[in-house]
Design an enzyme around this catalytic site. Structure first.
Site, PDB file in Angstrom:
ATOM      1  N   GLU A   1      -4.731   2.377  -4.168  1.00  0.00           N
ATOM      2  CA  GLU A   1      -3.270   2.513  -4.127  1.00  0.00           C
ATOM      3  C   GLU A   1      -2.625   1.268  -3.527  1.00  0.00           C
ATOM      4  O   GLU A   1      -1.544   1.311  -2.978  1.00  0.00           O
ATOM      5  CB  GLU A   1      -2.866   3.762  -3.338  1.00  0.00           C
TER       6      GLU A   1
ATOM      7  N   ASP B   1       0.857  -1.175   0.000  1.00  0.00           N
ATOM      8  CA  ASP B   1       0.000   0.000   0.000  1.00  0.00           C
ATOM      9  C   ASP B   1       0.897   1.230   0.000  1.00  0.00           C
ATOM     10  O   ASP B   1       1.869   1.293   0.750  1.00  0.00           O
ATOM     11  CB  ASP B   1      -0.891  -0.009   1.248  1.00  0.00           C
ATOM     12  N   ILE B   2       0.579   2.194  -0.865  1.00  0.00           N
ATOM     13  CA  ILE B   2       1.338   3.446  -0.859  1.00  0.00           C
ATOM     14  C   ILE B   2       0.950   4.215   0.391  1.00  0.00           C
ATOM     15  O   ILE B   2      -0.241   4.448   0.639  1.00  0.00           O
ATOM     16  CB  ILE B   2       1.055   4.281  -2.124  1.00  0.00           C
TER      17      ILE B   2
END
Length: 165
Positions: A92, A49-50
């Site tokens: 994301e 996950d960003i």
């Protein structure tokens, strides 16, 4: 393959923004590799996950945030082996399947990805967190994915820009 068929295949199997596989296609391949794991082959999955993506959207705007998302996807894909599978898994988030890979090797690959993203985005301060799970006897596909997701949550809780397993 006919151009029209190839185009339809790409639309059906790939995420239009990042060019990675879509989650539906990932599920199909994951099912095949999961069956191999049940017969003794190693299998690990990673959910990335960003970090702070909403803040990235606010700071850089949606168009530039999309460019960051696309570049992160490219970095992940370029580090993986040809037979590893990466898909966009939500806004994301990315899910990576590592066939024939134990937890120790999965951690090494995940750290390479994390460090590459941190270096490539030093100016923008973009980082990722990840959770890794390795197939264990008795797992279902959902148990395996949920374990990786739990470790991702742990990485986020422990300060982000890290990999947990």
């Amino acid at each position: 393959m006919d151009k029209n068929i190839e185009s339809l295949y790409n639309l059906a199997t790939h995420d239009e923004k990042t060019g990675l596989y879509n989650y539906r296609f990932f599920q199909e391949i994951f099912g095949i590799e999961f069956e191999k794991a049940k017969r003794g082959q190693n299998l690990s999955i990673v959910i990335f996950d960003i970090d702070n993506f909403k803040m990235i959207n606010s700071k850089f705007g949606h168009i530039n945030a999309d460019k960051i998302l696309i570049k992160v996807a490219k970095i992940i894909k370029n580090i993986l082996r040809k037979y590893d599978v990466v898909a966009r898994f939500g806004g994301e988030e990315f899910i990576v399947m590592l066939p024939s890979t134990n937890l120790i090797k999965a951690k090494k690959v995940s750290e390479r990805i994390r460090i590459s993203i941190e270096k490539d985005f030093k100016k923008e301060k973009v980082t990722i967190s990840g959770g890794i799970a390795e197939y264990k006897k008795g797992d279902t596909k959902e148990k395996l994915k949920n374990r990786a997701d739990k470790f991702l949550f742990k990485a986020k809780s422990n300060g982000k820009n890290r990999i947990e397993f």
